[in-house]
Design a protein around this motif. Structure first.
Motif, PDB file in Angstrom:
ATOM      1  N   ASP A   2       0.689  -1.187   0.035  1.00 11.68           N
ATOM      2  CA  ASP A   2      -0.089   0.087  -0.130  1.00 11.68           C
ATOM      3  C   ASP A   2       0.839   1.285  -0.092  1.00 11.68           C
ATOM      4  OD1 ASP A   2      -2.542  -1.286   0.339  1.00 11.68           O
ATOM      5  OD2 ASP A   2      -1.834  -1.873   2.298  1.00 11.68           O
ATOM      6  N   LEU A   3       0.447   2.087  -0.980  1.00  8.50           N
ATOM      7  CA  LEU A   3       1.230   3.457  -0.763  1.00  8.50           C
ATOM      8  C   LEU A   3       0.336   4.492  -0.406  1.00  8.50           C
ATOM      9  CD1 LEU A   3       2.703   2.933  -4.555  1.00  8.50           C
ATOM     10  CD2 LEU A   3       3.817   2.664  -2.456  1.00  8.50           C
ATOM     11  N   PRO A   4       0.903   4.921   0.642  1.00 12.67           N
ATOM     12  CA  PRO A   4       0.057   6.141   1.567  1.00 12.67           C
ATOM     13  C   PRO A   4      -0.074   7.429   0.888  1.00 12.67           C
ATOM     14  CG  PRO A   4       2.410   5.960   2.505  1.00 12.67           C
ATOM     15  CD  PRO A   4       2.334   4.866   1.627  1.00 12.67           C
ATOM     16  N   LEU A   5       0.760   7.750  -0.150  1.00 12.31           N
ATOM     17  CA  LEU A   5       0.774   8.903  -0.787  1.00 12.31           C
ATOM     18  C   LEU A   5       0.119   8.893  -2.317  1.00 12.31           C
ATOM     19  CD1 LEU A   5       3.862  10.665   0.232  1.00 12.31           C
ATOM     20  CD2 LEU A   5       1.789  11.391   1.032  1.00 12.31           C
ATOM     21  N   PRO A   6      -1.119   9.758  -2.611  1.00 18.00           N
ATOM     22  CA  PRO A   6      -1.442  10.470  -1.916  1.00 18.00           C
ATOM     23  C   PRO A   6      -2.658  10.120  -0.969  1.00 18.00           C
ATOM     24  CG  PRO A   6      -2.572  10.544  -3.990  1.00 18.00           C
ATOM     25  CD  PRO A   6      -1.205   9.389  -3.842  1.00 18.00           C
ATOM     26  N   ARG A   7      -3.095  10.725   0.155  1.00 17.57           N
ATOM     27  CA  ARG A   7      -4.141  10.203   0.986  1.00 17.57           C
ATOM     28  C   ARG A   7      -5.558   9.991   0.391  1.00 17.57           C
ATOM     29  NH1 ARG A   7      -2.548   7.108   4.045  1.00 17.57           N
ATOM     30  NH2 ARG A   7      -3.949   7.466   5.747  1.00 17.57           N
ATOM     31  N   PRO A   8      -6.264   8.979   0.483  1.00 16.66           N
ATOM     32  CA  PRO A   8      -5.986   7.807   1.276  1.00 16.66           C
ATOM     33  C   PRO A   8      -5.210   6.709   0.662  1.00 16.66           C
ATOM     34  CG  PRO A   8      -8.066   7.593   0.244  1.00 16.66           C
ATOM     35  CD  PRO A   8      -7.559   8.945  -0.223  1.00 16.66           C
ATOM     36  N   GLY A   9      -4.546   6.938  -0.535  1.00 19.69           N
ATOM     37  CA  GLY A   9      -3.725   6.012  -1.015  1.00 19.69           C
ATOM     38  C   GLY A   9      -3.614   6.081  -2.627  1.00 19.69           C
ATOM     39  N   LEU A  10      -2.447   5.721  -3.295  1.00 17.29           N
ATOM     40  CA  LEU A  10      -2.312   5.768  -4.527  1.00 17.29           C
ATOM     41  C   LEU A  10      -3.225   4.639  -5.394  1.00 17.29           C
ATOM     42  CD1 LEU A  10      -0.476   7.152  -6.879  1.00 17.29           C
ATOM     43  CD2 LEU A  10       0.466   5.127  -6.782  1.00 17.29           C
ATOM     44  N   ALA A  11      -3.889   5.029  -6.421  1.00 19.75           N
ATOM     45  CA  ALA A  11      -4.650   4.079  -7.149  1.00 19.75           C
ATOM     46  C   ALA A  11      -4.729   4.681  -8.697  1.00 19.75           C
ATOM     47  CB  ALA A  11      -6.144   4.295  -6.746  1.00 19.75           C
ATOM     48  N   ALA A  12      -5.179   3.750  -9.473  1.00 20.22           N
ATOM     49  CA  ALA A  12      -5.452   4.346 -10.932  1.00 20.22           C
ATOM     50  C   ALA A  12      -5.883   5.492 -11.218  1.00 20.22           C
ATOM     51  CB  ALA A  12      -5.866   3.050 -11.697  1.00 20.22           C
ATOM     52  N   ASP A  13      -6.921   5.804 -10.489  1.00 25.40           N
ATOM     53  CA  ASP A  13      -7.742   7.212 -10.431  1.00 25.40           C
ATOM     54  C   ASP A  13      -7.550   7.907  -9.493  1.00 25.40           C
ATOM     55  OD1 ASP A  13      -8.914   5.882  -8.758  1.00 25.40           O
ATOM     56  OD2 ASP A  13     -10.912   6.176  -9.312  1.00 25.40           O
ATOM     57  N   HIS A  14      -6.455   7.782  -8.623  1.00 26.48           N
ATOM     58  CA  HIS A  14      -6.200   8.851  -7.694  1.00 26.48           C
ATOM     59  C   HIS A  14      -4.470   8.942  -7.570  1.00 26.48           C
ATOM     60  CE1 HIS A  14      -6.112   9.835  -3.274  1.00 26.48           C
ATOM     61  NE2 HIS A  14      -6.462  10.921  -3.916  1.00 26.48           N
ATOM     62  N   SER A  15      -3.715   9.694  -8.376  1.00 25.41           N
ATOM     63  CA  SER A  15      -2.385   9.805  -8.544  1.00 25.41           C
ATOM     64  C   SER A  15      -1.883  10.990  -7.723  1.00 25.41           C
ATOM     65  CB  SER A  15      -2.310  10.036 -10.154  1.00 25.41           C
ATOM     66  OG  SER A  15      -0.811  10.152 -10.305  1.00 25.41           O
ATOM     67  N   LEU A  16      -0.455  10.724  -7.578  1.00 31.97           N
ATOM     68  CA  LEU A  16       0.303  11.595  -7.094  1.00 31.97           C
ATOM     69  C   LEU A  16       1.090  12.460  -8.086  1.00 31.97           C
ATOM     70  CD1 LEU A  16       0.923  13.478  -4.520  1.00 31.97           C
ATOM     71  CD2 LEU A  16       2.894  11.726  -4.169  1.00 31.97           C
ATOM     72  N   ARG A  17       0.878  13.516  -8.741  1.00 36.69           N
ATOM     73  CA  ARG A  17       1.328  14.045  -9.788  1.00 36.69           C
ATOM     74  C   ARG A  17       2.598  15.113  -9.514  1.00 36.69           C
ATOM     75  NH1 ARG A  17      -0.851  13.857 -14.641  1.00 36.69           N
ATOM     76  NH2 ARG A  17      -0.675  16.279 -15.209  1.00 36.69           N
ATOM     77  N   ALA A  18       3.477  14.929 -10.118  1.00 38.52           N
ATOM     78  CA  ALA A  18       4.520  15.930  -9.882  1.00 38.52           C
ATOM     79  C   ALA A  18       3.949  17.239 -10.187  1.00 38.52           C
ATOM     80  CB  ALA A  18       5.825  15.595 -10.900  1.00 38.52           C
ATOM     81  N   GLY A  19       4.378  18.145  -9.562  1.00 39.74           N
ATOM     82  CA  GLY A  19       3.595  19.608  -9.386  1.00 39.74           C
ATOM     83  C   GLY A  19       2.746  19.868  -8.563  1.00 39.74           C
TER      84      GLY A  19
END
Length: 569
Positions: A205-222
């Protein structure tokens, strides 16, 4: 003291202990600042000490950091700004929790640059304690943050995610004050890693971004994160923050919408580096290949993402790079990708493709445009040794809107592998193999001058920044980047946390006057690599959970597109 093994030694006011701990809370102990000392390494390394403090972050547990951080009790820190008042306690012992005053005994060690106390089997709880206030950080960081090692810290303002390359492997991202653009760079004091309080690789499980990384819930640079707060830590040769609370995205760089369809009587041309599209033997076998997918399952994931990206561009003509150089037959990579796009699509057959494992290609909407005459290829040095063979083709709009020539290129990369002499990095900002790319531009310019007619687009991955010599050579011949692609949003690639432009569409003067739109579709460079098609480096189930067939992280380059309104011939 008869019957005991306690050995007390006073060394400059520092209490060193023997194997038996005088374990009553409040007994004489070594200040944590004395454990840290004022230099890179502890002056007490190898000695056993008794210490007390408050647990500020607990990283024990099967997937944790192997211990906890101990900081001087509020009001007990020394007044020396050159020494840290905290230390990492490496221990398997239970007992104590965040906010509790504890006493431990152990041996001081330097572990790959991190000062720590390897504690014994007991953590004695002395009571509750308030947490010390975090030290406020800002960029640039101190040249030597050693005086804050192990201490609670926080950034007063939101900070920017600039690199997510290691998010999937190690759970870390790189933070900076803002999102730099080449030729700016990030010095060590301009960045810091935000860690995940774990040592394990490829966490489920990758905690960032909250509540966790997913295909439709990314942590984008910028993206902007806040609050960014935790313990300043040093591991694996990098300063990092182990968060005592999880940050959330508070703004910055959202995923962009799909481009609007081009207007009537407008032709859209795109450039897209496919990141090694290889299809095995074309019959579901032949894996792994020299590059790209390692299995039929990976190929299917890659194919879906690339097709989604190309379809999302709504382009009529797409110049592609890093296509497997395996001919043009029904089992080739080119035929495979065209089949995935649907019956309206076709590809141009090159005259020559060179001997490299990869080649360039031209895909087009056969219901919108048609080729005029045969294609042309430039199979001479340096294109038959370093850069890939360019491919040129003239197209006509089926509705009578006019013609143009598209020339696809992929210049030698900036990688320094095997670079020698003049091809080595000259530290002038142009990277390795700069002479090869400059010669590629000169030979290409001469070839284009010999081809008949005007109305030419030069596009592709030129592996050159806008200020580099190849772009100047092409600009001198009239091939210049239009203003719609030249703004701050015109980057197409990220390298070590810095945005840059490697991918171009360069119209000649006659076409530049007909440009009516264009942009870079930021679907890849800002996305974490862990969201791509690859199956390696994933624990069971994570690859399936994180995968989406959409365009996000279909490659490492962003596609570029340009809209032109062509007049009738």
């Amino acid at each position: 003291m008869k019957g005991t093994a306690v050995i007390l030694a006073l060394l400059g006011g520092v209490l060193l202990s023997g194997p038996a701990l005088a374990d009553r809370c409040g007994d004489r102990s070594t200040p944590l600042s004395k454990v840290q000392g004022g230099g890179q390494a502890s002056p007490l390394a190898g000695h056993r000490v008794d210490v007390e403090g408050v647990i500020t972050l607990d990283g024990r547990g099967p997937e944790g950091l192997g211990g906890f951080y101990l900081q001087a009790l509020p009001g007990h820190a020394d007044s020396d700004p050159t020494t840290s008042d905290a230390v990492f306690v490496y221990t398997r012992a239970s007992g104590g929790a965040v906010g509790q005053h504890v006493r431990v005994s152990g041996r001081v060690k330097e572990y790959h640059g991190l000062t720590e106390i390897a504690a014994g089997s007991e953590v004695r709880v002395c009571g509750r304690s308030g947490l010390p206030e975090p030290v406020v950080l800002s960029f640039p960081l101190p040249a030597d943050p050693e005086a804050l090692e192990g201490m609670r810290t926080r950034f007063a303002d939101p900070v920017t995610v600039v690199d997510t390359h290691d998010l999937g492997r190690f759970g870390v991202v790189t933070l900076a004050a803002d999102d730099p653009r080449y030729p700016d760079s990030l010095a060590p004091q301009d960045r810091i890693l935000l860690d995940d309080r774990r040592l394990d690789q490829n966490p489920a499980d990758l905690p960032l971004p909250r509540p966790g990384l997913a295909a439709d819930h990314s942590l984008r640079a910028g993206s902007l994160l806040a609050p960014v707060q935790g313990v300043l830590d040093y591991r694996y040769d990098r300063w990092r923050l182990q968060p005592d609370r999880w940050s959330t995205v508070v703004g910055g760089n959202d995923r962009p919408a799909r481009p609007e369809a081009p207007a009537d009587n407008t032709l859209r041309v795109a450039s897209f580096n496919l990141l090694n599209f290889f299809n095995g033997d074309g019959r579901g076998q032949g894996f792994p290949t020299a590059r790209g997918a390692d299995s039929a399952a990976e190929l299917e994931r890659q194919r879906q993402k690339l097709a989604s990206a190309i379809e999302g561009l709504r382009a009529d003509i797409v110049g592609v790079m890093e296509l497997e150089n395996d001919g043009h037959g029904p089992e080739s990579a080119a035929a495979d990708l065209v089949a995935a796009l649907g019956h309206d699509w076709a590809s141009v057959r090159p005259q020559e493709a060179g001997d490299d494992a990869i080649r360039v290609g031209l895909l087009y909407r056969a219901d919108r445009v048609e080729p005029v005459g045969e294609s042309a290829s430039l199979d001479e040095s340096p294109f038959n040794t370093y850069s890939r063979v360019p491919l040129a083709q003239t197209f006509r709009m089926l509705d009578g809107g006019g013609t143009l020539r598209v020339v696809v290129n992929h210049f030698k990369s900036r990688s320094c592998r095997h670079a020698r002499g003049a091809n080595a990095d000259q530290h002038d900002g142009e990277g390795c193999y700069a002479p090869v790319r400059a010669r590629s531009a000169r030979v290409l310019r001469a070839w284009l001058a010999d081809l008949p007619s005007r109305d030419t687009l030069v596009l592709g991955d030129l592996n050159s920044h806008a200020s580099d010599t190849p772009l100047q050579i092409l600009a001198d011949a009239g091939f210049r980047r239009p203003s719609v692609l030249a703004g701050d949003d015109g980057y197409s690639y990220r390298f070590h946390g810095v945005r840059g432009t490697l991918d171009y569409i360069l119209p000649d003067p006659s076409l530049r006057a007909r440009v009516v739109g264009g942009a870079v579709w930021h679907i890849n460079a800002d996305e974490p690599p862990v969201l791509d098609y690859n199956l390696e480096y994933h624990p069971d189930g994570r690859a399936v959970r994180l995968y989406g067939p959409g365009p996000w992280r279909s490659s490492d380059h962003d596609p570029v597109y340009l809209d032109l309104r062509l007049g009738a011939d």
